[in-house]
Write an enzyme that holds these catalytic residues in place. Structure first.
Site, short mmCIF file in Angstrom:
data_model
loop_
_atom_site.label_atom_id
_atom_site.label_comp_id
_atom_site.label_asym_id
_atom_site.label_seq_id
_atom_site.Cartn_x
_atom_site.Cartn_y
_atom_site.Cartn_z
NE ARG A 1 47.38 -12.88 -0.84
CZ ARG A 1 47.58 -13.92 -0.02
NH1 ARG A 1 47.69 -15.13 -0.51
NH2 ARG A 1 47.65 -13.74 1.29
CE1 TYR B 1 47.07 -17.11 3.85
CE2 TYR B 1 49.18 -18.25 4.03
CZ TYR B 1 48.32 -17.43 3.33
OH TYR B 1 48.70 -16.93 2.10
CG HIS C 1 52.37 -13.46 -0.33
ND1 HIS C 1 51.88 -12.17 -0.27
CD2 HIS C 1 53.73 -13.36 -0.30
CE1 HIS C 1 52.90 -11.32 -0.19
NE2 HIS C 1 54.01 -12.02 -0.21
#
Length: 378
Positions: free
Chosen positions: A271, A284, A275
């Site tokens: 990805r 992160y 998100h």
């Protein structure tokens, strides 16, 4: 000797006639993800398929970019991008026949569009305008599933019912790596294998369930290895290799259609974007990791193969990009129009036969709307 010591000394052995129900060896995935592009097998790939995949990938990338921009403009409440995952999305749509069903997750609007759904309809749910935005029965695309993995048991149920009726139908259910941690994943795979339902499970392992990396979700060698525990084949594929994903899914769909039962396919992808537009991915993961995956871009991989084989030139590439821009312009124009909403649609397609409570609520709203109209005209 104590009872516990006696128990500890006991070593049961299977009876002489015992043997595994199924030889696990054929069910295990390969040690490395299956690839076509960049290997000798690429020369055998159908040129027409390569061109079709490429056009869909480029269109899908532009669709992702436009939908992401619409969230920044306030035209969409949220958009979970599949930038970097287009090969999985497109291949999942193209391997299905007209009578088959696609069961997408909330991230899989591109797969629905690649299957033929109007991009505006695909985004209506994320706009907050309607329950689904399209008729699932007309398009053979189940409603986009926001709860994780709940679409998987639905796919098994539909596929099993079709098999009982003798209908030539295969269901392809899509889920992310985070969805494999849900109980629905276990239940769906278990029922599918026991019933030998004609269903294919495609796990898009994009590295993170929001901010949780795969290593903190499972200790399995791969998600594809989970298949053997349920008694179905597991396949591991490079999710950025559109030709490989198409080939593996085609084999799984054919296997299901011929009565061979379900298959679990894990596609290793990434990805690239956050998100959703509400997520800060820099908290992160680092940019170095993202850039490494950009170097394995599904569009660049396929474009290199096409140009190396002389199957596309600069004019052909421009034509594909121009078509994608036309699609984006049409999507932008439609999404910039304020929709005409009917509050009574709240009660449409909730139940096949509305409950008494739903009928009461519907009548109450109808009365309130009528009173409002009368007050406006008086």
């Amino acid at each position: 000797m104590t009872v516990m010591e006696q128990r500890g000394a006991y070593r049961p052995t299977p009876p002489p006639a015992w043997q595994p129900r199924t030889d696990p060896a054929p069910l295990l995935p390969d040690a490395a993800p299956y690839r076509v592009l960049g290997t000798e097998a690429a020369a055998q790939a159908d040129p027409g398929l390569l061109r079709r995949l490429y056009a869909q990938l480029v269109s899908g990338r532009r669709y992702n970019a436009q939908a992401t921009a619409l969230t920044k403009q306030g035209r969409l409440a949220v958009y979970p991008s599949t930038t970097g995952q287009e090969a999985c999305e497109v291949a999942a749509a193209l391997v299905l026949q007209e009578q088959d069903w696609l069961f997408p997750s909330y991230r899989d609007t591109l797969a629905a569009v690649a299957r033929g759904l109007d991009p505006v309809q695909a985004l209506t749910l994320l706009r907050g305008d309607w329950h689904t935005g399209y008729d699932p029965r007309e398009h053979r695309i189940a409603p986009l599933s926001t709860p994780l993995a709940t679409q998987l048991p639905h796919a098994v149920g539909l596929a099993h019912a079709a098999r009982l009726k003798g209908d030539d139908v295969v269901a392809l259910a899509m889920v992310g790596d985070g969805g494999t941690s849900e109980g629905d994943f276990h239940e769906a795979l278990n029922f599918a294998a026991v019933w030998q339902a004609p269903v294919v499970f495609l796990v898009q392992n994009n590295g993170f369930a929001i901010s949780v990396p795969l290593a903190k979700q499972t200790a399995a060698p791969s998600l594809a290895h989970k298949a053997v525990g349920y008694g179905m084949p597991g396949r591991l594929v490079d999710g950025n290799d559109a030709v490989a994903v198409h080939e593996v899914l085609s084999e799984a769909v054919r296997h299901a259609r011929e009565g061979g039962g379900p298959t679990l396919v894990e596609a290793i992808t990434y990805r690239i974007e956050a998100h959703t537009n509400a997520d800060d991915a820099t908290r992160y993961r680092g940019e170095t990791e993202v850039e490494a995956w950009r170097a394995h871009d599904p569009i660049a991989l396929l474009e290199h193969e096409l140009t190396e084989r002389g199957l596309i030139d600069e004019a052909g590439i421009r034509a594909v990009r121009d078509a994608a821009e036309t699609m984006a312009a049409e999507l932008r124009a439609h999404m910039n129009q304020d929709p005409v909403l009917d509050p009574m649609d709240l009660f449409s397609d909730v139940y096949a036969e509305p409950t008494s409570q739903l009928r009461e609520q519907r009548d109450q709203l109808a009365a309130e709307l009528a009173a409002e109209r009368e007050g406006t005209h008086s």
